[in-house]
Enzyme design. Structure first.
Site, PDB file in Angstrom:
ATOM      1  N   ASP A  73      77.815  42.960  -4.166  1.00 27.13           N
ATOM      2  CA  ASP A  73      76.618  42.284  -4.671  1.00 27.13           C
ATOM      3  C   ASP A  73      76.983  41.431  -5.882  1.00 27.13           C
ATOM      4  O   ASP A  73      78.057  41.566  -6.449  1.00 27.13           O
ATOM      5  CB  ASP A  73      75.514  43.293  -5.029  1.00 27.13           C
ATOM      6  CG  ASP A  73      76.074  44.515  -5.707  1.00 27.13           C
ATOM      7  OD1 ASP A  73      77.046  44.363  -6.474  1.00 27.13           O
ATOM      8  OD2 ASP A  73      75.554  45.619  -5.494  1.00 27.13           O
ATOM      9  N   ASP A  75      75.617  40.351  -9.567  1.00 25.60           N
ATOM     10  CA  ASP A  75      74.641  40.596 -10.623  1.00 25.60           C
ATOM     11  C   ASP A  75      74.698  39.465 -11.643  1.00 25.60           C
ATOM     12  O   ASP A  75      75.751  38.895 -11.908  1.00 25.60           O
ATOM     13  CB  ASP A  75      74.932  41.925 -11.325  1.00 25.60           C
ATOM     14  CG  ASP A  75      74.767  43.095 -10.369  1.00 25.60           C
ATOM     15  OD1 ASP A  75      73.928  42.988  -9.448  1.00 25.60           O
ATOM     16  OD2 ASP A  75      75.480  44.098 -10.521  1.00 25.60           O
ATOM     17  N   ASP A 153      81.660  49.797 -18.899  1.00 28.20           N
ATOM     18  CA  ASP A 153      82.638  50.890 -18.874  1.00 28.20           C
ATOM     19  C   ASP A 153      84.085  50.402 -18.919  1.00 28.20           C
ATOM     20  O   ASP A 153      84.794  50.639 -19.887  1.00 28.20           O
ATOM     21  CB  ASP A 153      82.377  51.847 -17.709  1.00 28.20           C
ATOM     22  CG  ASP A 153      82.152  51.156 -16.374  1.00 28.20           C
ATOM     23  OD1 ASP A 153      82.272  49.925 -16.299  1.00 28.20           O
ATOM     24  OD2 ASP A 153      81.860  51.863 -15.382  1.00 28.20           O
TER      25      ASP A 153
HETATM   26  P1  ATP Z   1      80.647  48.271  -6.992  1.00 25.22           P
HETATM   27  O1  ATP Z   1      81.353  47.159  -6.324  1.00 25.22           O
HETATM   28  O2  ATP Z   1      81.195  49.595  -6.624  1.00 25.22           O
HETATM   29  O3  ATP Z   1      79.150  48.205  -6.935  1.00 25.22           O
HETATM   30  P2  ATP Z   1      80.241  47.558  -9.736  1.00 25.22           P
HETATM   31  O4  ATP Z   1      81.222  47.142 -10.788  1.00 25.22           O
HETATM   32  O5  ATP Z   1      79.228  46.553  -9.299  1.00 25.22           O
HETATM   33  O6  ATP Z   1      81.083  48.117  -8.531  1.00 25.22           O
HETATM   34  P3  ATP Z   1      78.037  49.264 -10.409  1.00 25.22           P
HETATM   35  O7  ATP Z   1      78.006  50.740 -10.455  1.00 25.22           O
HETATM   36  O8  ATP Z   1      77.243  48.541  -9.381  1.00 25.22           O
HETATM   37  O9  ATP Z   1      79.561  48.865 -10.300  1.00 25.22           O
HETATM   38  O10 ATP Z   1      77.618  48.753 -11.847  1.00 25.22           O
HETATM   39  C1  ATP Z   1      77.497  47.377 -12.187  1.00 25.22           C
HETATM   40  C2  ATP Z   1      78.086  47.124 -13.564  1.00 25.22           C
HETATM   41  O11 ATP Z   1      77.344  47.838 -14.560  1.00 25.22           O
HETATM   42  C3  ATP Z   1      79.528  47.579 -13.731  1.00 25.22           C
HETATM   43  O12 ATP Z   1      80.431  46.580 -13.323  1.00 25.22           O
HETATM   44  C4  ATP Z   1      79.612  47.883 -15.208  1.00 25.22           C
HETATM   45  O13 ATP Z   1      79.835  46.699 -15.935  1.00 25.22           O
HETATM   46  C5  ATP Z   1      78.219  48.383 -15.547  1.00 25.22           C
HETATM   47  N1  ATP Z   1      78.118  49.863 -15.458  1.00 25.22           N
HETATM   48  C6  ATP Z   1      77.709  50.590 -14.393  1.00 25.22           C
HETATM   49  N2  ATP Z   1      77.721  51.903 -14.645  1.00 25.22           N
HETATM   50  C7  ATP Z   1      78.147  52.033 -15.916  1.00 25.22           C
HETATM   51  C8  ATP Z   1      78.382  53.150 -16.769  1.00 25.22           C
HETATM   52  N3  ATP Z   1      78.188  54.406 -16.357  1.00 25.22           N
HETATM   53  N4  ATP Z   1      78.798  52.892 -18.036  1.00 25.22           N
HETATM   54  C9  ATP Z   1      78.987  51.626 -18.462  1.00 25.22           C
HETATM   55  N5  ATP Z   1      78.810  50.552 -17.704  1.00 25.22           N
HETATM   56  C10 ATP Z   1      78.398  50.720 -16.445  1.00 25.22           C
HETATM   57 MG    MG Z   2      77.580  46.948  -7.933  1.00 26.13          MG
END
Ligand code: ATP
Ligand code: MG
Length: 449
Positions: A73, A75, A153
């Protein structure tokens, strides 16, 4: 905004960047092309930008594009408040009470737009922080893009793609880390894990997904802080289990969890079995997870029931064996064992009921598949979970149990009556209809079993 983005320098960055001094990589020096960005996300970015707001693509989408993966996705992060975002888009709804987020909706697609936020020691999805008055939510304090970067994170999750200049903005040394294939927490790792212990699991998950190494300083506190995962609500851990084992990198996730000794917090009995050198179970687990990865690569359905059936197997099998030893007939012994394993798992990563039922059936089918012949076998052909049970039997065979003839026998029986046997492509059959039918059938046949 206090951050300075004036100097388009691409120098070799120091490991921790000075606040306010991001590395800016112009379009000519990075590989992200607008043609790889989802058109709806682009539309949102452009409209925000035209209205005079800052607008960036952020997080996993930018990371995955840079690494050459297909983002799940896209964001968007902006300095517009959620209300300001809503005013710009007719197709926008605001969600969340703690963190107000804007969802811009395009048919079935949603682009999530978040206002820059500052870190107040919380984590993204709600665990842990409860504010007494319930109104002023500290996490919802808006911040600058720089605040927003440092509250994330891992460095690789904190990259911004600026739609105004088509440039990458890196506050945390993410680009160096990507280069080195290194997963590094932003800030002091122990502090960040205490804020949100799930970050330890996320480390294992991203290392698995991206094929990165967890930076030693980010790995080191896990041994001491792992037990904090016990305080995370089981429902949140269940979500993490799904992401670890049903995203196409389950085998690598298991490796990472074992390397960092985190499996014990998700599946304690499975962890013990592996540590005690149960090679049969290790083989079963590997076969199952490789199979799950293959199914996902082929776009075939997977179900948490099967994943749990595998992880809880050492527990179920041990209790069933004890019960049989103590004189209980096999079928009730397995029923009992299934309940015991599911109950015990509640404390770690509870399995929602809609998956617990099918997992139980996969297990309780095993003694039947091993024993039934003739009429009883024929009756079993109508069981809605027979295919999943048979798949599990085959998995046991593939991992070394002497079940070749039995698997073949059942394959022939199912083939002979395909209209009665459920299709193997759907290990998680549409719940409602099947369940009702299944209950009636099981109710009718149960007395004879
Ligand atoms: P994926 O492709 O698995 O969805 P993602 O990087 O998009 O990976 P998400 O869990 O969807 O991960 O979260 C989106 C963003 O929000 C992350 O890239 C990170 O920057 C932030 N984020 C999510 N969870 C946390 C957390 N527990 N602590 C700090 N930042 C977080
Ligand atoms: Mg994500």
């Amino acid at each position: 905004m206090p951050h300075s983005e004036a100097s388009p320098v691409v120098e070799t960055a120091p490991t921790e960047r000075e606040p306010g001094n991001p590395r800016i990589v112009p379009r000519s020096e990075h590989c992200i092309s607008r043609s790889n960005i989802d058109s709806h996300a682009l539309k949102v970015l452009y409209r925000l930008h035209k209205a005079g707001y800052q607008a960036y693509l952020v997080g996993g989408g930018v990371r995955d594009l840079l690494i050459g993966l297909q983002p799940k996705d896209f964001d968007v992060a902006t300095d517009a408040t959620p209300e300001e975002v809503r005013a710009l888009f007719r197709n926008c709804r605001l969600i969340g009470r703690r963190f107000r987020l804007a969802h811009v909706v395009f048919g079935r697609k949603v682009v999530e737009v978040a206002t820059f936020r500052a870190n107040h020691g919380g984590e993204d999805d709600g665990a842990g922080e409860v504010h007494a008055d319930g109104r002023i939510l500290r996490d919802n304090v808006f911040g600058t893009i720089e605040d927003d970067a440092f509250r994330r994170d891992f460095t690789v999750n904190a990259l911004y793609y600026d739609i105004g200049r088509f440039a990458l903005v890196d506050y945390t040394g993410a680009l160096e880390d990507i280069e080195a294939r290194r997963l590094r927490l932003i800030g002091d790792p122990a502090v960040r894990y205490r804020e949100d212990p799930v970050r330890m699991l996320r480390a294992a998950r991203f290392a698995a997904k991206l094929g990165f190494e967890v930076d030693p300083a980010s790995a080191e506190p896990m041994a001491e802080l792992g037990p904090l995962l016990a305080d995370v609500p089981p429902a949140r851990l269940f979500e993490e289990v799904l992401k670890l084992f049903q995203s196409g990198h389950a085998v690598a996730s298991l490796e990472q969890l074992r390397r960092h000794d985190l499996l014990q917090y998700l599946f304690p009995r499975a962890d013990r079995a592996l540590k005690s050198g149960d090679s049969g179970f290790e083989a079963l687990l590997r076969c199952a997870l490789a199979n799950t990865d293959r199914r996902i690569a082929e776009d075939r359905p997977v179900t948490p029931a099967f994943v749990y059936a595998v992880f809880l197997w050492p527990h179920v099998r041990a209790v069933a064996a004890e019960q049989v030893e103590a004189g209980e007939p096999p079928v009730p012994a397995w029923q009992h064992a299934a309940s015991e394993a599911l109950d015990a798992q509640q404390a770690a990563t509870a399995l929602p009921k809609r998956f617990a039922g099918p997992a139980r059936e996969i297990w309780t089918l095993q003694p039947k598949l091993e024993r039934y012949t003739g009429k009883r076998a024929r009756r079993l052909l109508g069981h809605p979970r027979l295919r999943a049970g048979w798949d599990f039997l085959c998995l046991r065979r593939d991992s070394g149990e002497d079940l070749d003839a039995l698997c073949e026998q059942w394959r022939q029986w199912m083939e002979a009556e395909p209209e009665r046997a459920a299709p193997s492509e759907a290990p998680a059959p549409r719940k409602r209809r099947r369940r009702r039918g299944g209950r009636r059938r099981r109710g009718g046949g149960g007395g004879n079993e």
